[in-house]
Write an enzyme that holds these catalytic residues in place. Sequence first.
Site: not given
Ligand code: ADP
Ligand code: MG
Length: 399
Positions: A34, A204, A357, A381
Amino acid sequence: MKGLDALDVAGQVVLLRADLNVPLDGTTITDDGRIRASLPTIKNLRERGARVLIVAHLGRPSGANYADRAAGGPSLAPVAARLGELLGTPVPLADDVAGESARAMAAALADGDVAMVENVRFEPAETSKDDAVRSELAARLAGLASAYVGDGFGALHRRHASVYDVPALLPHAAGELVTAEVSVLERLTRDPARPYVVVLGGSKPSDKLGVIRNLLAGADRILIGGGMSYTFLKAKGYEVGKSLLETDKIDEVTKVMAEAAERGVELVLPVDLVGAAEFAPDADHDVYPVTDFPADREGVDMGPATRELFAAKLADAATVFWNGPVGVFEFPAFSAGTRAVAEAIAALPGLTVVGGGDSAAAVRTLGVPESKFSHISTGGGASLEYLEGTMLPGLEALG
Ligand code: ADP
Ligand code: MG
């Protein structure tokens, strides 16, 4: 929206709202993406003789008042130091956000100088829902400068004082990062080349059901992996053991799947999973088909059959948006699924956009060359809310 070059900046103190919210391990920056993404605007302003005063947030300071938050940190000091290294010139940091020290700092700037004020979230008013409370801080921030540049893309979805209220008080423009990010998102929403394939992961479904709903109108195919896929699998009647599950979202997920079927959008779910005995980097683990997942295991990655399935579903894509790692990539043993997705997308010639991120960090951690993607967004986000069709307060403020 006015671009940077349309703003008169020579000899002026320009308040630059940047997104420098980098991951920290103590005071060590673990990914400076960033900060690097903010350089084009800072360089542009310096070259045009602006006196650049940067306002940014870092982490989540807690405490009821300024003093408690400032004492607890995190301070922007490591960020100012790293920015100074990247610019090849020292970047001094004020002791406060918009007080005596910040005013002295602004007054001492010469043309082409760069300085920063402290973590804007030390000021509880920054994130207040009360317009009057935010206005008081916005007035103090605006008083430091004679122009404003909004370049903190990752914070544009926040109705915060430094993002939403300050631009109303000063001549303003969008920075180069914001302009670049928004033009890519526009390309995704306006008539993307087809097939348009979306890959969604992360932990989630509740974070992403809104965007999935909206993407049903635009995407041809949606691949769902990671922690959020277990709620989809459960909704289809599969057992997912101890995997992450949002039981209260099963009804909504079922509706989304029905809507996808109605609209002819292909929803692709994992067919096999890596199940671990516990959530730990060295946990005992094995591959299981989704039809036979053990009750005492938790899903931490997608299995080899799913890696192949996802790669095949991406192979003909002309446009791709990817948000969310499809496994716990932070643990090397469970990063194969995320690596497979990153490599499949990196191999494509079309418009490929990574948002989020953690997704951007995954690309860098796994060593997939960033240059193989059309665009890696600095704001998860913000890009998701844009794709959901929500008006971002920070964009609204920039006109
Ligand atoms: P981004 O920041 O790219 O938008 P998110 O914050 O939605 O992504 O999700 C990232 C997190 O999701 C990571 O830290 C990863 O460890 C977690 N994750 C992905 N798959 C799983 C899983 N099967 N079980 C638990 N956590 C998971
Ligand atoms: Mg994230």
